[in-house]
Scaffold this active site. Structure first.
Site, short mmCIF file in Angstrom:
data_model
loop_
_atom_site.label_atom_id
_atom_site.label_comp_id
_atom_site.label_asym_id
_atom_site.label_seq_id
_atom_site.Cartn_x
_atom_site.Cartn_y
_atom_site.Cartn_z
N CYS A 377 0.82 -1.20 0.00
CA CYS A 377 0.00 0.00 0.00
C CYS A 377 0.87 1.26 0.00
O CYS A 377 1.51 1.53 -1.01
CB CYS A 377 -1.02 -0.04 1.12
SG CYS A 377 -2.46 0.96 0.69
N HIS A 503 -3.73 -4.92 0.09
CA HIS A 503 -3.16 -5.48 1.32
C HIS A 503 -3.25 -7.01 1.31
O HIS A 503 -4.24 -7.57 1.78
CB HIS A 503 -3.93 -4.98 2.54
CG HIS A 503 -3.72 -3.54 2.84
ND1 HIS A 503 -2.82 -3.09 3.78
CD2 HIS A 503 -4.29 -2.43 2.32
CE1 HIS A 503 -2.85 -1.77 3.83
NE2 HIS A 503 -3.74 -1.34 2.95
N GLU A 505 -1.84 -8.98 3.18
CA GLU A 505 -1.74 -9.54 4.54
C GLU A 505 -3.10 -9.85 5.15
O GLU A 505 -3.19 -10.57 6.14
CB GLU A 505 -0.95 -8.59 5.46
CG GLU A 505 -1.66 -7.33 5.91
CD GLU A 505 -1.55 -6.16 4.94
OE1 GLU A 505 -1.29 -6.41 3.74
OE2 GLU A 505 -1.74 -5.01 5.38
N1 GLN Z 1 -1.83 6.77 2.66
C1 GLN Z 1 -1.93 6.03 1.46
C2 GLN Z 1 -3.27 6.26 0.75
O1 GLN Z 1 -4.20 6.72 1.36
C3 GLN Z 1 -1.69 4.56 1.70
C4 GLN Z 1 -2.68 3.91 2.62
C5 GLN Z 1 -2.21 2.60 3.20
O2 GLN Z 1 -1.04 2.29 3.21
N2 GLN Z 1 -3.12 1.80 3.71
O3 GLN Z 1 -3.40 5.97 -0.41
#
Ligand code: GLN
Length: 527
Positions: A377, A503, A505
């Site tokens: 992410c 994600h 995970e």
């Molecule tokens: N801050 C980033 C976004 O909003 C990544 C978010 C995250 O890592 N869950 O796109």
């Protein structure tokens, strides 16, 4: 007919109610029953999405896009069930439903009260509509908290109404006093008394303890608390949380529960693969080190990532040692000293500016030194920013989350998101499809060209720059078929360099570890 198990905790918090609830689920499944597990959190937030990870640990996301407590991650990893928004309920959601109904005029001029309106809404959610043999409801917090009172009242009523189709499991703590060399049961007695005072007689007690409890201690608890001795189970500290179900099973927790319900005990048909997993966990000799580059130095903040790494380690016959590397302290000058000990680096998800420059240094170090690196992410976004700055020579490249005025907005909001001001409104949450490029490393890892993974973010790879990346060695190998958004980048020339906007995970389980974590650990385990 559905049966209901209510799991509460007493004496202190952090006893591992989530693990116990997940273990009960696993053991009932192993005897051929279908289950669901849900969590009731007594706080007023509608969901934990905006809570600080320092207070609440990671925010877990279900396939249908609900931001939930991290215990839902344990439920899914232990039992393989896929939770939905119905499995995570807060006081805030209960009140919101009731207040919305009141505004809608559903209560016909009645005075809306905690009892019966709030408790009825809690009961409705506890009862559920799905067709399963057992509904396990875990109540967050500790007995005696003001906030949890309506939930306990709902349990009291349901126990009364459902008779032997409802059962209360209470988890408490038996402290060991070193100077006296004694284990103390008094806090447990008090906690049970408190429950009895609310009209709930626990049927099963699980005693968390650092030291083995003798039969005489267990029988003392049984007789003081009106609980059958075979329903007083101890939960000693275990080397791994995945030992807990087996330990509970050896003490007969599942048979005690089924007997209480008057249900057939049957055979344990399905613990072989779990036991095989534990065997692998015991026999792993070699250790590999993953440097976790993030900003929250707290075990629970990256819970699912930690668990996913360990699960993948077990199946790769290695122990994974995770060293947390605070990205706020990483600089070009100390990168070598801080990062070179790790066999692989994982760049963590996150929100906001803090610590991001250190993450960029880590991504650069891994790319230039051919160290396996996995970006998740924000971690993937960091890889993209770093590549823009140091390979494409866009020196001020950034995400507009960190720098609104950057002239190279390689990570940005999509046009249609820009006018939405509500914090939650712009988030891409939950499961989305992704097409993988044939011949890419990720296509090979997944063994498929079509996957679907969970998201939790606001910003995206800016497709205007895609050609520049592709021409310079970073490939966009996972694409959302509807929106054309980039979901995965990789550098084919690198030993293992993969960044995912989603994600992974959240979706690996004990019996089905996630392929990306498997591949990452396999690579760093090579001699
Ligand atoms: N801050 C980033 C976004 O909003 C990544 C978010 C995250 O890592 N869950 O796109």
């Amino acid at each position: 007919m559905k049966r209901y198990i209510f799991v509460t905790g007493g004496v202190v918090s952090s006893l591992g109610k989530g693990i116990i609830s997940a273990s009960i689920g696993k053991l009932l499944q192993a005897r051929g029953y279908s289950i669901t597990i849900q969590k009731f959190d007594p706080y007023i937030n509608i969901d934990p999405g905006t809570l600080n990870p320092y207070e609440h640990g990671e925010c877990y996301v279900t396939e249908d896009g609900m931001e939930t407590d991290l215990d839902l991650g344990h439920y899914e990893r232990f039992t393989g069930i896929r939770a939905t928004q119905n499995n995570s309920i807060t006081t805030g959601r209960i009140y919101k439903t009731v207040i919305d109904k009141e505004r809608h005029g559903d209560y016909l001029g009645k005075t809306i009260q905690v009892v019966p309106h709030i408790t009825d809404e809690i009961k409705r959610r506890m009862l559920r509509e799905d067709d399963v043999d057992f509904v396990i409801s875990e109540i967050g917090g500790t007995i005696g908290d003001i906030e949890s009172a309506p939930f306990l009242e709902a349990i009291r009523q349901l126990k009364w109404e459902l008779g032997n189709r409802a059962l209360s499991v209470h988890l408490t703590y038996v402290p060991y006093l070193k100077v006296a060399n004694e284990l103390k049961t008094k806090p447990t007695q008090h906690s049970v008394k408190e429950m009895q005072g609310m009209g709930i007689q626990p049927d099963v007690l699980i005693l968390r303890t650092e030291k083995h409890l003798s039969d005489s201690i267990r029988s003392k608890v049984a007789s003081f608390c009106n609980v059958d001795i075979d329903c007083v189970i101890q939960s000693e500290d275990m080397p791994s949380i995945y030992e807990v179900p087996v330990n509970m099973q050896h003490q007969g927790l599942d048979t005690a529960i089924l007997q209480k319900f008057g249900m057939p005990i049957g055979e344990v048909s399905d613990m072989k693969t779990w036991n095989y997993f534990l065997q692998l966990q015991h026999s792993a000799q070699k250790t590999v080190t993953v440097g976790l580059v993030g900003k929250y130095d707290l075990q629970d903040a990256y819970k699912s990532i930690r668990e996913s790494l360990c699960l993948a380690g077990t199946y790769n016959h290695v122990r994974v040692k995770i060293t947390f590397i605070n990205s706020e302290n990483i600089t070009e000058e100390n990168a070598e000293a801080k990062l070179s000990d790790a066999d692989g680096l994982l760049i963590c998800p996150g929100f906001g500016k803090r610590g991001i420059e250190g993450k960029i240094v880590a991504a650069k170090y891994a790319r230039e030194h051919n160290i396996p690196v996995f970006g998740i992410c924000l971690g993937m976004q960091i890889m993209v920013i770093e590549f823009a700055r140091n390979v494409l020579n866009f020196h001020d490249a950034n995400s507009t989350e960190m720098d609104e005025n950057t002239s190279h907005n390689v990570i940005d909001l999509m046009e249609e998101q820009k006018n939405i001001s509500n914090k939650g409104g712009t988030m891409r949450l939950g499961k989305y499809d992704c097409k993988l490029l044939a011949g890419s490393r990720v296509a090979d890892i997944y063994g498929s060209l079509r996957i679907s993974e969970r998201h939790r973010h606001r910003y995206e790879f800016n497709n205007e720059y895609k050609a520049e990346y592709e021409n310079n060695g970073m490939r966009c190998v996972g694409i959302n078929p509807e929106s054309n958004l980039v979901e995965i980048v990789e550098i084919p020339e690198h030993r293992w360099f993969v960044g995912t906007q989603f994600h992974p995970e959240y979706s690996g389980t004990v019996l089905h570890p996630h392929p990306l974590f498997m591949s990452f650990i396999k690579e760093i385990s090579k001699e």
